[in-house]
Design an enzyme around this catalytic site. Structure first.
Site, PDB file in Angstrom:
ATOM      1  N   ARG A   1     -41.242  68.195 112.434  1.00 19.34           N
ATOM      2  CA  ARG A   1     -42.528  68.872 112.323  1.00 19.34           C
ATOM      3  C   ARG A   1     -42.289  70.303 111.845  1.00 19.34           C
ATOM      4  O   ARG A   1     -41.280  70.931 112.183  1.00 19.34           O
ATOM      5  CB  ARG A   1     -43.271  68.882 113.665  1.00 19.34           C
ATOM      6  CG  ARG A   1     -43.818  67.524 114.092  1.00 19.34           C
ATOM      7  CD  ARG A   1     -44.919  67.020 113.178  1.00 19.34           C
ATOM      8  NE  ARG A   1     -45.561  65.800 113.664  1.00 19.34           N
ATOM      9  CZ  ARG A   1     -45.192  64.570 113.349  1.00 19.34           C
ATOM     10  NH1 ARG A   1     -44.133  64.399 112.540  1.00 19.34           N
ATOM     11  NH2 ARG A   1     -45.849  63.520 113.817  1.00 19.34           N
TER      12      ARG A   1
ATOM     13  N   ASP B   1     -40.084  67.624 104.511  1.00 16.97           N
ATOM     14  CA  ASP B   1     -41.222  66.715 104.415  1.00 16.97           C
ATOM     15  C   ASP B   1     -42.393  67.260 105.218  1.00 16.97           C
ATOM     16  O   ASP B   1     -43.500  66.760 105.113  1.00 16.97           O
ATOM     17  CB  ASP B   1     -40.840  65.321 104.929  1.00 16.97           C
ATOM     18  CG  ASP B   1     -41.971  64.316 104.735  1.00 16.97           C
ATOM     19  OD1 ASP B   1     -42.527  64.255 103.618  1.00 16.97           O
ATOM     20  OD2 ASP B   1     -42.321  63.604 105.694  1.00 16.97           O
TER      21      ASP B   1
ATOM     22  N   GLU C   1     -49.319  73.553 107.409  1.00 17.31           N
ATOM     23  CA  GLU C   1     -49.456  72.236 106.774  1.00 17.31           C
ATOM     24  C   GLU C   1     -50.916  71.797 106.856  1.00 17.31           C
ATOM     25  O   GLU C   1     -51.483  71.844 107.954  1.00 17.31           O
ATOM     26  CB  GLU C   1     -48.558  71.216 107.485  1.00 17.31           C
ATOM     27  CG  GLU C   1     -48.519  69.863 106.807  1.00 17.31           C
ATOM     28  CD  GLU C   1     -47.566  68.891 107.488  1.00 17.31           C
ATOM     29  OE1 GLU C   1     -48.012  67.765 107.821  1.00 17.31           O
ATOM     30  OE2 GLU C   1     -46.382  69.248 107.699  1.00 17.31           O
TER      31      GLU C   1
ATOM     32  N   HIS D   1     -45.396  65.445 103.753  1.00 18.73           N
ATOM     33  CA  HIS D   1     -45.432  64.686 105.005  1.00 18.73           C
ATOM     34  C   HIS D   1     -45.610  63.183 104.739  1.00 18.73           C
ATOM     35  O   HIS D   1     -46.505  62.533 105.273  1.00 18.73           O
ATOM     36  CB  HIS D   1     -46.547  65.181 105.919  1.00 18.73           C
ATOM     37  CG  HIS D   1     -46.293  64.899 107.369  1.00 18.73           C
ATOM     38  ND1 HIS D   1     -46.798  65.677 108.386  1.00 18.73           N
ATOM     39  CD2 HIS D   1     -45.594  63.902 107.986  1.00 18.73           C
ATOM     40  CE1 HIS D   1     -46.421  65.182 109.553  1.00 18.73           C
ATOM     41  NE2 HIS D   1     -45.689  64.098 109.343  1.00 18.73           N
TER      42      HIS D   1
END
Length: 306
Positions: free
Chosen positions: A222, A245, A250, A269
């Site tokens: 995360r 990722d 985000e 993601h």
């Protein structure tokens, strides 16, 4: 499960099919971010929309809720938001293989110069040169769950030397208290830990400074685990490389320095979002709901701080 049917709130049409036929269950379709349908106040199980958070559902209406069963391994969007007595179970085991595949793809992309070769193709330039290799690299993985197990299995084919770090020391796994001494001497550091008060900001300027020159930081966990500003500084200096990722913030807003940072592989993601991700996610959800309604504890039950 005798007596009245247990109402399970389901966020999509695929789930309505995937969860059909469970004895003693009545499925009720809802739409995340919208008003709950009539009858939702009687629901005892909630399946959140993929990657959604607790603020997408009016929990105040769900007075009979007993279980929230996510489709992803992450629980940070729910764990501190649920009323007392409501259990939380994750989709751990559904997406570890796909996420591990992403890590392998990112590392091979970096080591085999697939980015520069793609640029050379666009320029119609035959850029013949030697590249690095993943074979024999020293990999430090911070986190020791399902994703890590899947990743270790894939790395074994490349003769890598893997070091594991978990919350506590056990056979084959170092404790997190040993982490500062383990960071130097590794070519790659992979993050697979969940978001908790202990892991937010774990990868700060000091952590990054301890990494070897030209090492690669991989975040498949995360975004908030990494201090974004500190990482950008290392990328701009050219000392470190990274594959992300997930980011903090985000989604990544336009103009953010990560968009143009050098030495970076960046994806939105999608590590676990591959062909079959819904099938895998709902297979775990179905099994966990059946266990719960049969009086067993779900295998992926979150206990305390996740």
């Amino acid at each position: 499960m005798a007596g009245m049917a247990v109402i399970v709130l389901v966020p999509d049409d695929y789930g309505m099919t995937a969860l059909s036929g469970i004895d003693g269950v009545q499925l009720l379709r809802y739409h995340a971010g919208e008003a709950l349908p009539d009858g939702a106040e009687h629901a005892e199980v909630l399946v959140p929309k993929f990657l959604s958070r607790a603020d997408t559902v009016d929990l105040s209406r769900l007075t009979k809720l007993r279980l929230v069963q996510t489709m992803t391994a992450g629980a940070e969007g729910w764990i501190s938001q649920l009323p007392d007595g409501v259990r939380l179970s994750t989709g751990r085991g559904a997406h570890g293989g796909s996420s591990a595949e992403w890590v392998m793809a990112a590392l091979l992309h970096i080591y085999r110069d697939l980015g520069p070769f793609t640029d050379a193709k666009r320029a119609q330039h035959w850029d013949f040169h030697q590249t690095e290799t993943l074979v024999g690299k020293r990999i430090l993985i911070v986190g020791a769950g399902d994703l890590t197990a899947e990743l270790v299995r894939r790395l074994s084919g490349f003769d890598t030397a893997v070091t594991l770090v978990g919350g506590r020391a056990r056979d084959g796994v170092h404790g997190v208290d040993e982490l500062p001494g383990l960071i130097p001497g590794h070519d790659v550091v992979v993050l697979t830990v969940p978001v908790t008060s202990r892991t937010v900001g774990m990868v700060d300027a000091a952590f990054l400074a301890a990494m070897d020159d030209h090492a690669i930081l991989v975040n498949i966990a995360r975004g908030p685990i990494v201090d974004t500003d500190a990482l950008v500084a290392e990328l701009l200096s050219g000392r470190l490389r990274a594959a992300l990722d997930v980011t903090d913030p985000e989604p990544l807003p336009p103009g953010h320095p990560l968009w143009t940072a050098p030495n970076l592989v960046l994806t939105p993601h999608v590590g676990g979002n591959s062909t079959g991700s819904f099938e895998r996610g709902y297979a775990v959800v179905r099994a966990e709901i059946i266990r719960f309604l049969s009086g067993e504890e779900p295998k992926n039950l979150v206990r305390g701080e996740y």
